[in-house]
Design an enzyme around this catalytic site. Structure first.
Site, mmCIF file in Angstrom:
data_model
loop_
_atom_site.group_PDB
_atom_site.id
_atom_site.type_symbol
_atom_site.label_atom_id
_atom_site.label_comp_id
_atom_site.label_asym_id
_atom_site.label_seq_id
_atom_site.Cartn_x
_atom_site.Cartn_y
_atom_site.Cartn_z
ATOM 1 C CG ASP A 130 21.329 -1.429 -101.328
ATOM 2 O OD1 ASP A 130 20.449 -1.903 -100.592
ATOM 3 O OD2 ASP A 130 21.224 -0.303 -101.877
ATOM 4 C CG LEU A 166 -7.001 -7.348 -78.583
ATOM 5 C CD1 LEU A 166 -7.415 -8.665 -77.946
ATOM 6 C CD2 LEU A 166 -8.231 -6.616 -79.124
ATOM 7 N N GLY A 173 -5.205 3.362 -78.575
ATOM 8 C CA GLY A 173 -4.163 4.382 -78.654
ATOM 9 C C GLY A 173 -4.524 5.402 -79.704
ATOM 10 N N GLY A 218 0.978 2.676 -87.151
ATOM 11 C CA GLY A 218 1.748 3.280 -88.240
ATOM 12 C C GLY A 218 2.857 2.341 -88.646
ATOM 13 C CB CYS A 248 4.796 -3.475 -92.104
ATOM 14 S SG CYS A 248 6.570 -3.589 -92.317
ATOM 15 C CE LYS A 285 5.120 -1.781 -97.422
ATOM 16 N NZ LYS A 285 5.178 -3.054 -98.117
#
Ligand code: UGA
Length: 473
Positions: A30, A267, A270, A274, A277, A280
């Protein structure tokens, strides 16, 4: 096998720890030294059940190392996995981290003597491995693909279940430049019994997008049915969708038992999806299609429906209260889904913003998102602190449910955290200024509400008869 994993986010660090637990020797790379230092101490820089334990045991067994030295990690490995972020850019997916990591790996390949396979686990649009990564690798390494291997091996990890999902995959997808590349990557997983799809690089890239687009589509479909129910007397979306779920093609009866596949949990209606993933990836796929002059009206609609959901919850509260100006509203649940602290693209943030625009005063409570969650890792999580700072504009984050609900004008449930179901709602409603509960997930519909509590949920026609538990039962 010896593996380098470039990028220590959710996918990279989970993959590294899990591959080490399978007996491989893994080096996490990283660019953030504090993150590397935390990993070396066995600390996970984000909340993911079971990950810290896997890290500690892999570190103790000397199967996992963390470093900022990418060249060293690549040179010591047979496989390098790219697991850096692919954020949403202005005009589609932003590949700058993938390009930078690929360039560094290409340069490192100059020092590699044996056969080495570069694997993309980052979510990238179809064609990226072949038309973006391959040319960079060839240019920087001075070799042609074939002399080194190239694969796309997407992950299907859910936040909060990432370790279990990695170790018990539904399927392995290996997109391969050639058979040798694919055979090498398949060896990583030879202890897994699941189906393996060996395919083209682009198919592997597309499978990942199609999978996430399907989940998003199911949620928006459910939410569109909710909108129609809201405008239809004597209907409620939860009962309607429950009826849909019982189709044996969706929930087969096996050996006399009804099986409820996990897909059914997408299914339900709501206040929108969000996370880092689904939104986007659907947007990246739309942008990719647009570049190819392909219309994608369904995917466009998936995002349109989703964008409307947070606001429709606020509309429900406004109707119930008359005006939101000066009203104290308690938002319950902040993360984009239960059992995580991740606020990225959380519908709760949009709900809060819409309430604030209409003059409400916001208090918030979430069992996992707390005011200072990351002090244990100073400097590690600037993104997370930004999320919290973004949230804190005028929002009081409460440490207890009592502090959040005392004298509140309405409780608005945005994330279906399991603990909300076990609360003593009768007691909590008695400390509110007025006992109004608005449920954005249909999560509390089975609570036996005291008669003086007004309980409203999304996807239910505003028919007073249906507000009564007695009738609903
Ligand atoms: C999602 C996919 O589920 C993973 O398969 C995929 O690997 C991952 O994206 C990724 O691309 O890396 P995640 O972002 O953790 O995983 O989110 P989900 O658990 O799928 O939740 C996404 C949204 O769907 C949330 O807003 C949540 O509220 C909603 N959701 C989730 C449901 O409506 N029902 C559920 O049962 C779960």
């Amino acid at each position: 096998m010896r593996i380098a994993v470039v990028g220590s986010g959710y996918v990279g660090l989970t993959a590294a720890a899990c591959l080490a637990s399978l007996g491989h020797e893994v080096r996490c790379v990283d660019v953030v030294p504090e993150r590397v230092a935390a990993i070396e101490l066995g600390q996970s820089p984000f909340f993911e059940p079971g990950l810290a334990e896997l890290l500690s045991s892999a570190l103790a067994g000397k199967r996992l190392f963390a470093t900022t030295d990418l060249v060293d990690a690549v040179v010591r490995s047979e496989i390098t996995i790219i697991a850096v972020g692919t954020p949403q850019g202005l005009a589609g997916i932003d590949l700058s981290f993938v390009e930078a990591a690929t360039g560094s790996i290409g340069r490192a390949l100059r020092d590699v003597s044996g056969y080495h396979v570069v694997v993309s686990k980052s979510t990238v649009v179809p064609g990226t491995a072949d038309t973006v990564m391959r040319p960079i690798l060839e240019r920087e390494s001075g070799r042609n693909v074939g002399e080194f291997g190239l694969c796309v091996n997407p992950e299907f990890l859910r936040e909060g279940h990432a370790v279990a999902d990695f170790l018990n995959p539904d399927r392995l997808v290996i997109g391969e430049w050639d058979q040798r590349s694919g055979d090498t990557v398949a060896r990583l997983y030879e202890t897994f019994a699941c189906p393996v799809i060996r395919t083209t690089l682009a198919n592997a890239e597309m499978i990942k997008y199609a999978s996430n687009a399907l989940l998003a589509t199911l949620i928006s479909f459910s939410n569109e049915i909710a909108v129609i129910c809201e405008a239809t007397r004597d209907t409620d979306v939860q009962t309607v969708l429950h009826g849909v779920h019982l189709d044996q093609r969706l929930s087969p009866v096996v050996a006399g038992e009804r099986v409820k596949p996990g897909i059914l949990s997408y299914l339900w209606a709501g206040c929108g999806f969000g996370g880092s993933c689904l939104p986007k990836d659907v947007n990246a796929l739309r942008a990719y299609a647009r570049e190819r002059i392909v219309d994608v009206p369904l995917l466009d609609a998936v995002m349109t429906v989703n964008a409307q959901r947070p606001r429709s919850l606020v509309d429900l509260a406004e109707k119930a209260l008359g005006s939101l100006r000066g009203a104290t509203i308690t938002v319950l649940g902040l993360a984009f889904k239960p059992e995580t602290s991740d606020l990225r693209n959380s519908p709760a943030l949009q709900v809060i913003q819409a309430f604030q625009e209409r003059g409400a005063i916001i208090r918030a409570y979430d069992p996992i998102v707390t005011a200072e969650p990351d002090l244990a890792f100073p400097g590690l999580s600037s993104e997370r602190h930004e999320q919290l700072l973004g949230l804190s504009g005028g929002v009081t984050l409460c440490a207890t449910k009592e502090a959040a609900l005392r004298d509140s004008g309405a409780a608005v449930l945005v994330t279906a955290c399991p603990e909300f179901l076990s609360w003593n709602w009768e007691e909590l409603c008695s400390i509110m200024r007025q006992p109004l509960v608005i449920d954005g997930r249909g999560a509390l519909s089975d609570v036996a509400w005291p008669v003086d509590v007004r309980y409203l949920e999304i996807g239910r026609a505003p028919n007073p008869a249906f507000l009564s538990r007695a009738l609903a039962g």
